[in-house]
Scaffold this motif. Structure first.
Motif, PDB file in Angstrom:
ATOM      1  N   PHE A  64       0.813  -1.215   0.000  1.00  0.00           N
ATOM      2  CA  PHE A  64       0.000   0.000   0.000  1.00  0.00           C
ATOM      3  C   PHE A  64       0.853   1.274   0.000  1.00  0.00           C
ATOM      4  O   PHE A  64       0.620   2.188  -0.788  1.00  0.00           O
ATOM      5  CB  PHE A  64      -0.917  -0.025   1.223  1.00  0.00           C
ATOM      6  CG  PHE A  64      -1.698   1.254   1.425  1.00  0.00           C
ATOM      7  CD1 PHE A  64      -2.727   1.603   0.554  1.00  0.00           C
ATOM      8  CD2 PHE A  64      -1.406   2.091   2.487  1.00  0.00           C
ATOM      9  CE1 PHE A  64      -3.437   2.771   0.740  1.00  0.00           C
ATOM     10  CE2 PHE A  64      -2.117   3.266   2.677  1.00  0.00           C
ATOM     11  CZ  PHE A  64      -3.132   3.602   1.795  1.00  0.00           C
ATOM     12  N   LEU A  66       0.685   4.281  -2.645  1.00  0.00           N
ATOM     13  CA  LEU A  66       0.156   5.554  -2.156  1.00  0.00           C
ATOM     14  C   LEU A  66       1.104   6.710  -2.490  1.00  0.00           C
ATOM     15  O   LEU A  66       0.678   7.797  -2.864  1.00  0.00           O
ATOM     16  CB  LEU A  66      -0.046   5.468  -0.636  1.00  0.00           C
ATOM     17  CG  LEU A  66      -0.488   6.730   0.108  1.00  0.00           C
ATOM     18  CD1 LEU A  66      -1.939   7.043  -0.194  1.00  0.00           C
ATOM     19  CD2 LEU A  66      -0.303   6.562   1.615  1.00  0.00           C
ATOM     20  N   LEU A  85      -5.386  -2.549  -6.321  1.00  0.00           N
ATOM     21  CA  LEU A  85      -6.606  -2.664  -5.512  1.00  0.00           C
ATOM     22  C   LEU A  85      -6.524  -1.940  -4.171  1.00  0.00           C
ATOM     23  O   LEU A  85      -7.458  -1.233  -3.784  1.00  0.00           O
ATOM     24  CB  LEU A  85      -6.897  -4.140  -5.243  1.00  0.00           C
ATOM     25  CG  LEU A  85      -7.687  -4.865  -6.328  1.00  0.00           C
ATOM     26  CD1 LEU A  85      -7.534  -6.362  -6.165  1.00  0.00           C
ATOM     27  CD2 LEU A  85      -9.154  -4.472  -6.256  1.00  0.00           C
ATOM     28  N   THR A  86      -5.379  -2.119  -3.479  1.00  0.00           N
ATOM     29  CA  THR A  86      -5.281  -1.530  -2.137  1.00  0.00           C
ATOM     30  C   THR A  86      -5.485  -0.015  -2.206  1.00  0.00           C
ATOM     31  O   THR A  86      -6.286   0.543  -1.460  1.00  0.00           O
ATOM     32  CB  THR A  86      -3.903  -1.821  -1.518  1.00  0.00           C
ATOM     33  OG1 THR A  86      -2.895  -1.510  -2.482  1.00  0.00           O
ATOM     34  CG2 THR A  86      -3.770  -3.262  -1.098  1.00  0.00           C
ATOM     35  N   LEU A 118      -9.119   1.036  -3.596  1.00  0.00           N
ATOM     36  CA  LEU A 118     -10.213   0.940  -2.628  1.00  0.00           C
ATOM     37  C   LEU A 118     -10.069   1.974  -1.521  1.00  0.00           C
ATOM     38  O   LEU A 118     -11.057   2.494  -1.004  1.00  0.00           O
ATOM     39  CB  LEU A 118     -10.293  -0.475  -2.040  1.00  0.00           C
ATOM     40  CG  LEU A 118     -10.642  -1.566  -3.061  1.00  0.00           C
ATOM     41  CD1 LEU A 118     -10.817  -2.912  -2.364  1.00  0.00           C
ATOM     42  CD2 LEU A 118     -11.890  -1.223  -3.833  1.00  0.00           C
ATOM     43  N   TYR A 119      -8.838   2.308  -1.163  1.00  0.00           N
ATOM     44  CA  TYR A 119      -8.590   3.353  -0.168  1.00  0.00           C
ATOM     45  C   TYR A 119      -9.135   4.689  -0.688  1.00  0.00           C
ATOM     46  O   TYR A 119      -9.822   5.408   0.028  1.00  0.00           O
ATOM     47  CB  TYR A 119      -7.098   3.440   0.096  1.00  0.00           C
ATOM     48  CG  TYR A 119      -6.658   4.592   0.972  1.00  0.00           C
ATOM     49  CD1 TYR A 119      -6.898   4.591   2.340  1.00  0.00           C
ATOM     50  CD2 TYR A 119      -5.973   5.682   0.424  1.00  0.00           C
ATOM     51  CE1 TYR A 119      -6.484   5.634   3.137  1.00  0.00           C
ATOM     52  CE2 TYR A 119      -5.553   6.729   1.220  1.00  0.00           C
ATOM     53  CZ  TYR A 119      -5.802   6.700   2.578  1.00  0.00           C
ATOM     54  OH  TYR A 119      -5.382   7.746   3.357  1.00  0.00           O
ATOM     55  N   VAL A 131     -12.981   4.801  -0.660  1.00  0.00           N
ATOM     56  CA  VAL A 131     -13.616   5.194   0.602  1.00  0.00           C
ATOM     57  C   VAL A 131     -13.645   6.708   0.715  1.00  0.00           C
ATOM     58  O   VAL A 131     -14.634   7.302   1.118  1.00  0.00           O
ATOM     59  CB  VAL A 131     -12.868   4.583   1.807  1.00  0.00           C
ATOM     60  CG1 VAL A 131     -13.423   5.130   3.108  1.00  0.00           C
ATOM     61  CG2 VAL A 131     -12.999   3.086   1.785  1.00  0.00           C
TER      62      VAL A 131
END
Lengths: 303, 281
Positions: free
Chosen positions: B215, B219, B230-231, B234-235, B238
């Motif tokens: 992640f 990031l 995906l990580t 999806l973060y 949100v």
């Protein structure tokens, strides 16, 4: 036969070493390029004045260190990191030990229980943490509903809304992820203790608690040590749980060193201070991993 | 005395089973929440008080996340990064592990130590300066950048695992092949690698899982939506569409399944590799 094998080996010793270095070269090049060089650069950053892009402008000596070490926030964050690590590792060990003891008992469905206990470790950490942020949601989240229904508390907290409850919520997620590893390691250790030790203890009329204290614990002592150190490293280093769950909030009250480094660098763009904290973190982690390596090798030799 | 053992067996076992069930309920609670959330309509997500089990069970969320939320794109990115990292990792770690396991050279112990300690390297410590390195090399916002950095950060553990496997192969097998006139590379390709297949599989799966779950680097380095794994996807999800938890739960479920399955394949050998000689895999 033996001569014909050893003779060429002697002769090829130098080429053998050359081949070894050649095979290690690519691995070492990327390690140096993407781990060691960036680390050295972080050290340089910590000793320099940097601009908002993280470029070095001029040498500053220990000025950054003095600024960071004189900042109360640094000590708060460091203290929180240590509490975070100590508390989480302690609970992981205790819970892991209980689960390992349970899984060491023969009962129908034990294999299934074993598989299910691993799930938090097997699942993707960032994704799990996202899931937890929904679990902790106060009004519609199922955790508070469940706590109410079980009568555990009539008035559960807004978990991520206040410093202490947010810290507890975050540390529980870290524990939840780390428990299965502990349980598996302890269980593997327990299984390696010869059964006859327990049998002779039976004959001597030793009770279950004594067996645990005098046979099980000493038998897995070395493993407990290795697993604890490894867990301490992972826990101290845990960025994902806090960043995704609280981003250090509310108002930086759940930041630990590792999230603080990231925040100072990429949110506040204070690269010099971030690098000082990174150097401190590196020193702490290197200390723990040196101890881990020592015990790991001790275990290799013993077995 | 044997009476007390029998008594413990009959009294102790139900206690153990009951405690196991309670602990399992606690540990699996988030997964229960995930499943019960992904199977409900948004109206039933936002009822107060909440319900453990929805009144209406629906699978519509799967279609929604798949068609409207670029989940396929995130999956593709995670797959490319995962497979790329795994291949690069093996290319780097197989030769290094072979050298450490089989060849004699000055500094062998030092390399072994280096690879163990480097495993513990904190990504956060270096990410603040890696950002600069990456921008110089043009690796920011690229798959290649994530492939390289994931391969590098998993390499030490791979070397560690693989050298253990290589060492466990009897030297006599290799020597016999040498006598038959095989070269060293032939021996490695035809004998060592096939025998170490379980080790290679463990290493490959471990690397793939680590890259899939990564992640922090994503990031820090990935900006473009279509390149997000995906990580990260999806973060951001949100953040962007917060409060559509039934969709997030569905996406979480789909993202977790592949690694969950792979993890069960290697878990035992992973524990042995991490905890050392006292655990046999």
């Amino acid at each position: 036969m033996a001569d014909s094998l050893t003779a060429p080996k002697q002769r090829f010793l130098a080429p053998e070493a050359r081949l070894a270095y050649l095979l290690l070269l690519p691995a070492v090049v990327v390690l140096v390029g993407f781990m060691i060089y960036p680390l050295v650069y972080v050290v340089l950053m910590s000793l320099s004045t940097t601009n908002r892009l993280g470029w070095l402008t001029h040498f500053a000596g220990l000025k950054n260190f003095l600024a960071v070490l004189g900042d109360g926030n640094f000590w708060r964050v460091t203290g929180r990191s240590l509490i975070w690590t100590a508390l989480a590792v302690f609970v992981k060990m205790s819970l892991g030990m209980v689960i390992a003891l349970l899984l060491n008992v023969e009962f129908p469905g034990r294999k299934v229980a074993h598989m299910l206990f691993i799930a938090p470790w097997a699942s993707s950490v960032p994704i799990s943490v996202l899931l937890w942020s929904w679990v902790y949601t106060p009004e519609f989240g199922l955790l508070n509903h469940t706590l109410r229904m079980l009568g555990l508390t009539g008035n559960p907290p807004v978990w991520l809304g206040y410093p202490i409850s947010a810290f507890i919520a975050a540390i529980w997620v870290d524990i939840w992820i780390g428990v299965p590893f502990m349980a598996l390691v302890f269980l593997a250790g327990m299984k390696s203790i010869p059964e006859d030790q327990y049998e002779s203890a039976h004959i001597d009329g030793v009770n279950a608690v004594q067996k645990f204290a005098f046979i099980t614990l000493p038998g897995i002592r070395h493993l407990v040590l290795v697993a604890t150190l490894l867990s301490a490293l992972w826990t101290f280093n845990d960025f994902n749980v806090i960043w995704i769950l609280t981003a250090g909030g509310p108002v930086d009250t759940t930041d630990i060193l590792i999230t603080s480094i990231y925040k100072y660098a990429f949110v506040y763009l204070k690269f010099d201070q971030a690098s000082v904290m990174a150097v401190v973190t590196f020193l702490i982690l290197t200390g723990i991993s040196a101890v881990y390596a020592k015990f790991y090798f001790a275990g290799e030799r013993r077995s | 005395m044997s009476g007390s053992v029998a008594a413990w067996r009959s009294r102790g076992k139900p206690v153990a089973v009951a405690l196991t069930v309670v602990l399992l309920l606690v540990m699996l609670f988030p997964f229960f929440v995930m499943i019960t959330t992904m199977l409900r309509t948004s109206q039933e997500v936002y009822v107060s008080p909440p319900r453990w089990i929805p009144h209406i069970v629906t699978f519509r969320n799967f279609a929604i996340v798949w068609s409207q939320y670029q989940l396929l794109g995130y999956f593709k990115s995670s797959l490319v990064i995962g497979v790329g990292s795994t291949i690069l990792n093996l290319l780097l770690s197989i030769p290094a592990a072979y050298a450490i396991a089989r060849l004699r050279f000055a500094g062998r112990q030092l390399f072994l130590y280096l690879f163990l300690v480097v495993q513990m390297f904190s990504p956060v410590v270096v990410v603040i300066s890696l950002f600069k390195t990456f921008s110089k090399l043009g690796l920011l916002d690229t798959y290649s950048g994530l492939v390289i950095i994931n391969a590098v950060f998993t390499m030490a553990f791979s070397v560690w695992l693989l050298s253990g496997y290589f060492r466990s192969i009897p030297v006599e097998i290799e020597e016999a092949a040498f006598i038959d006139g095989a070269t060293r590379s032939q021996t490695v390709i035809r004998i060592i690698l096939p025998i170490s297949a379980p080790g290679l599989v463990t290493t490959a799966i471990y690397t793939f899982i680590s890259a899939w779950n990564e992640f922090l680097f994503a990031l820090s380095f990935i900006q473009t939506q279509s390149k997000m794994p995906l990580t990260l996807g999806l973060y951001r999800f949100v953040g962007r569409w917060s409060s559509q938890w039934e969709l997030l739960a569905t996406a979480d479920f789909l993202a977790i399944i592949p690694v969950l399955v792979l993890f069960y394949v290697i878990q035992q050998r992973l524990v042995a590799g991490l905890a050392g000689g006292a655990v046999k895999g």
